[in-house]
Structure formats: structure tokens, C-alpha cells
Motif scaffolding. Structure first.
Motif, mmCIF file in Angstrom:
data_model
loop_
_atom_site.group_PDB
_atom_site.id
_atom_site.type_symbol
_atom_site.label_atom_id
_atom_site.label_comp_id
_atom_site.label_asym_id
_atom_site.label_seq_id
_atom_site.Cartn_x
_atom_site.Cartn_y
_atom_site.Cartn_z
ATOM 1 N N VAL A 340 -3.305 -6.831 1.121
ATOM 2 C CA VAL A 340 -3.234 -5.529 0.464
ATOM 3 C C VAL A 340 -4.535 -5.269 -0.290
ATOM 4 C CG1 VAL A 340 -0.721 -5.613 0.215
ATOM 5 C CG2 VAL A 340 -2.165 -6.521 -1.618
ATOM 6 N N TYR A 344 -3.229 -3.736 -5.705
ATOM 7 C CA TYR A 344 -1.779 -3.785 -5.506
ATOM 8 C C TYR A 344 -1.231 -5.213 -5.496
ATOM 9 C CZ TYR A 344 -1.958 1.137 -4.109
ATOM 10 O OH TYR A 344 -2.128 2.495 -4.082
ATOM 11 N N ASP A 347 1.796 -6.427 -7.964
ATOM 12 C CA ASP A 347 3.076 -5.809 -7.616
ATOM 13 C C ASP A 347 3.572 -6.316 -6.266
ATOM 14 O OD1 ASP A 347 5.213 -3.857 -8.167
ATOM 15 O OD2 ASP A 347 4.409 -2.811 -6.418
ATOM 16 N N ALA A 348 2.648 -6.518 -5.314
ATOM 17 C CA ALA A 348 3.046 -7.017 -3.990
ATOM 18 C C ALA A 348 3.686 -8.398 -4.101
ATOM 19 C CB ALA A 348 1.827 -7.077 -3.065
ATOM 20 N N TYR A 401 5.428 -2.564 2.916
ATOM 21 C CA TYR A 401 4.816 -2.379 1.593
ATOM 22 C C TYR A 401 3.296 -2.393 1.727
ATOM 23 C CZ TYR A 401 3.407 -3.227 -3.234
ATOM 24 O OH TYR A 401 2.803 -3.124 -4.463
ATOM 25 N N GLU A 404 1.931 0.795 3.739
ATOM 26 C CA GLU A 404 2.022 2.043 2.973
ATOM 27 C C GLU A 404 0.930 2.156 1.927
ATOM 28 O OE1 GLU A 404 5.974 1.861 1.460
ATOM 29 O OE2 GLU A 404 6.916 2.423 3.378
ATOM 30 N N ARG A 405 0.277 1.061 1.605
ATOM 31 C CA ARG A 405 -0.771 1.065 0.589
ATOM 32 C C ARG A 405 -2.155 0.805 1.184
ATOM 33 N NH1 ARG A 405 3.996 0.178 -0.878
ATOM 34 N NH2 ARG A 405 4.784 0.787 -2.943
#
Length: 462
Positions: A340, A344, A347-348, A401, A404-405
Motif C-alpha cells: 500500500v 496507509y 491502518d492497513a 483494501y 482501493e487506495r
């Protein structure tokens, strides 16, 4: 056709292996949960010309051919899902030429990265890509491997200057040269690195080398939670310090490593760190890393200064995957390796932990978090359809996830046959172009069929 008899007309008989133990070894994987499938024969060429002859034979007779290195890939790259020939390149293991003044080495594909580093150490040089297993350099290039040093030195695609490649019809070509850069034509080297044996077979690689740093220092930073560890890793990268490795292991991983290696590391989320450079630069970076860790509630910051202690630390990290599998010896590890954008990452990590636990799995999280790449590992019973369904749901949520980022479904393990659907999610608009390249290089579809592209027909049309 009688494949073994036909092959004996192509290569010497001692290059052909068909005993059950070797067929089994070439039909599975050390760390993979994917179903095994034995090849019909294992062929062990000893030079480029033999590779070309085997490929011509396979191409003309429609026989699948799967390149094989050490068999340590996670996404079934070396499993011959349609049978055929497993092309074991282990005998092609010569270090052809070391050019220390040019920071370049030429090797055959069967050379492992540990053996290469043992050879070039006498020149004050090292090769940085370190995937956590003593993998072959040909296999590492085929999957665009990276590992613990990637945050500073990059992945295989950043190290390969030139490849000697044999295409499906036996054509031999080179993709680059020995210079550190080139603007001549298409970047074919970058195309073949990461192609997972679907476009051709590597018979020689030219690689970049680097000077051994003046000073190297390793450390362990222990945190109260995985998010705090993730935030500290991000802050270290943002600080601009010349950190060489930033590796995260969660509490479950540390527990597994302690049981497997006999270590006594604190069972808590931990960053394994390595600093390298000049004496003054390392001291400054360590002070900065300690301050960043302290701000995130670090419960302990311990050093490993001498070489033997550093090696024990990184050996423990490298064998973490194997240690995790030993916690559940009756099951297979399902591993994902999303990457990612680094902002992020905290949070990931937290979302992945919640997703794994929420679906009833005893999972672990670890990874090369310095570049946003982490691994989620959880044991699965491959014979239980309900459990496999839950495992696929966990995998899908973690991947979505990341996508989407702006991240990727695989930071270093590749697609193989395990992530073909996720590749379609990530790059559906460019898949037709990729398929066109595949048809150009391998019109009969004999090169590692069933990998990279979902629902690839076999035999290939025509």
C-alpha cells in the motif's frame, strides 16, 4: 507420445529425471497451499544450447514447460498445472564473470543469492536482494523478488541490467547490457523480470553490485501494538534517514520464532531495524530512530552490534514464515503480500489483523513495511471447503483494501496461479495488451501455462 523417449533424442539421458521423489519435489511447493501437480518429466539442462533444444521440442509438440529454480515461490509458479516438463536450472550455476570495477556480475540462473554474496565479499561488494530464502537468482528475477533490503535498494527489477533469454521457439536474445543505464529501444529487461516463466527462460543474468557499507548496526524496537509499530516505521522513512531495513513482526510471529529458533524475544509487535553507512551517519540515524520509537510508546530498543548477533537476528526474521507454519503443522499457510502507499500502512495493518481474527483464523502479520509491503499469513485446511471459502474472503478483503487506495495485490510474490483474479481487478484494462505480448513470445502457449492470466485456455488456440 512417449515423452521420455522423445526427450532422450533431444538431450543426454542423464539430464532427464523421472523418479517419484524428484517428480514430487517439482510438483509442489515448500510454502504454498496450492494443490500439487507432478510434471511428466524433469529435465536438467547444463547450458543455453540444451535449454534452446528442449524449448524447441516442447513448442513443436505442444508440451507445457515450467522453469524451476529452488521451488520456494508462494503462488504456485513452479507447479506444472498442465503437466509436461519441469525445466530444472539448478545445474546452470556458474558465476560467469565478476567485474568489481564496474559493480557488475554475470551469473547463470541457478546461482543462489547467498552463494553470490559469499563470492563477491572478497571484493568488498554485495548483492542486496534478500527474499528470506536462499533462492536462485533466475527464480528471483522471474518473480521480481525483493525482501528486507528493498526499502533502500529496491527489488530485482532495479538490479538486473541484462538477461539472456531463450524464447519458446528456441530463439536466443539479450535484453540489455553492462552499462548502468540505457535509452536504446523498449525496456525489455524490465518486461521479462517478473514474467514468471511465461515469456521465456533466463540462461544468464547481469546484475548490479554495491559496496559493503562502512558500518552496519541492527536493532529491535518493541511496541505496545501493531499500529504503533506501523506508525513508527512510516515516520522513520519520512525522516530521510538512510535506514537499510525496516521489518515488522507481530506478537504471534515473535511467538512462532521463539518456539522455532529457541530465541527469547519479547512477545509483542516489533520492528527489526538495520542502519548502514558512515560511522557518524549511522549514529545519527540510530538516535533519530530511537526518538521516533519512543514517541510511539516503544517498550524496548535493543542493539545487535556484532556481525554474528546481526546474522542471528536476520536469520530469525527470514525463517519467520517457516516458523509460523510449524505452529499448525497439519495445515498449509495461505499468504498474501499486498503493498500500500506508505501513509496507509498503519491502518492497513490494523484492518488486516481485524479481518483475520474476525474470520476465525490464527494468523500472523509481518513484512517489509519500510516500503508499504506486508504479509498476512494464516493456516488453512485445504481439504475443508468451508474453511477455504473463509480464507479466500480474508484474502479478498485485504487485497481490496490495498487496491482501493492505489496499492497492489502483490508486492513481491507475483501472480502465479493464486492471484490471477486479483490481477484482473488491478489491471483489467491492460490485460489484453499483456495477453498480446504473451502470444507474441509464446504463440503455442507452452511456457508455464495457467499462470498470470485467469482462465487461460490449454492447449492454446491453434
Amino acid at each position: 507420445m512417449d515423452l521420455l523417449s522423445e526427450l532422450r533424442d533431444v538431450v543426454p539421458g542423464d539430464r532427464i529425471v523421472a523418479d517419484p521423489e524428484e517428480l514430487e519435489r517439482h510438483g509442489g511447493g515448500i510454502f504454498t497451499y496450492h494443490a500439487p501437480r507432478q510434471p511428466d518429466a524433469v529435465v536438467c539442462p547444463e547450458n543455453r544450447d540444451e535449454v534452446a533444444e528442449v524449448l524447441r521440442f516442447a513448442n513443436e509438440n505442444g508440451v507445457p514447460i515450467v522453469p524451476f529454480g529452488e521451488g520456494s515461490s508462494l503462488e504456485a509458479h513452479t507447479i506444472p498445472v498442465h503437466g509436461g516438463i519441469s525445466l530444472d536450472l539448478g545445474r546452470m550455476d556458474a558465476i560467469v564473470e565478476v567485474r568489481p570495477d564496474d559493480f557488475v556480475v554475470r551469473v547463470q540462473p541457478g546461482v543462489t543469492h547467498e552463494r553470490l554474496n559469499a563470492k563477491i565479499k572478497e571484493h568488498g561488494l554485495f548483492f542486496p536482494v534478500d527474499p528470506g530464502w536462499d533462492a536462485s537468482l533466475g527464480g528471483m528475477a522471474g518473480t521480481n523478488a525483493s525482501g528486507t533490503n528493498a526499502v533502500r535498494y529496491g527489488a530485482m527489477r532495479d538490479q538486473v541490467l541484462d538477461l539472456e533469454v531463450v524464447l519458446a521457439d528456441g530463439t536466443v536474445m539479450r535484453t540489455g547490457g553492462m552499462s548502468m543505464k540505457s535509452s536504446a529501444g523498449y525496456h525489455l529487461t524490465g518486461l521479462f523480470v517478473g514474467s514468471e516463466g511465461t515469456l521465456g527462460v533466463f540462461t544468464e543474468l547481469t546484475l548490479r553490485l554495491y559496496p559493503v557499507p562502512e558500518k552496519v548496526l541492527a536493532a529491535r524496537a518493541v511496541f505496545p501494538g501493531i499500529e504503533e509499530a506501523g506508525r513508527a516505521a512510516v515516520a522513520m522513512i519520512r525522516s530521510g534517514m538512510q535506514i537499510g531495513r525496516v521489518e515488522l513482526v507481530d506478537a504471534r510471529t515473535v511467538e512462532a520464532v521463539n518456539a522455532y529458533k529457541g530465541t527469547d524475544y519479547a512477545v509483542a509487535p516489533t520492528l527489526f531495524l538495520e542502519f548502514s553507512g558512515s560511522e557518524a551517519g549511522v549514529e545519527s540515524d540510530v538516535d533519530q530512530a530511537r526518538a521516533i520509537s519512543s514517541a510511539e510508546g516503544c517498550k524496548g530498543f535493543e542493539f545487535e552490534a556484532d556481525e554474528a548477533a546481526r546474522e542471528r537476528l536476520w536469520e530469525a526474521r527470514h525463517e519467520a514464515g517457516l516458523a509460523i507454519t510449524r505452529l499448525n503443522p497439519d495445515k498449509k499457510p495461505m499468504t498474501t503480500d499486498v503493498c500500500v502507499p506508505i501513509s496507509y500502512l498503519p491502518d492497513a495493518l490494523a484492518r488486516a489483523r481485524e479481518t483475520i481474527a474476525g474470520h476465525g483464523f490464527d494468523g500472523a502479520i509481518l513484512g517489509h513495511v519500510g516500503d508499504g509491503n506486508y504479509h498476512a499469513v494464516f493456516p488453512v485446511d485445504v481439504g475443508d471447503p468451508e474453511e477455504m471459502g473463509r480464507a479466500e474472503e480474508v484474502m479478498g478483503r485485504i487485497v481490496r483494501y490495498a487496491l482501493e487506495r492505489g496499492g497492489t495485490c502483490t508486492g513481491e510474490h507475483g501472480i502465479g496461479s493464486g492471484k490471477t483474479g486479483h490481477l484482473r481487478e488491478e489491471h483489467g484494462d491492460s490485460l489484453p495488451f499483456m495477453r498480446g505480448i504473451k502470444r507474441l513470445a509464446d504463440p503455442n502457449g507452452v511456457m508455464n501455462p495457467g499462470k498470470v492470466f485467469a482462465e487461460e485456455p490449454w492447449p492454446a488456440p491453434g
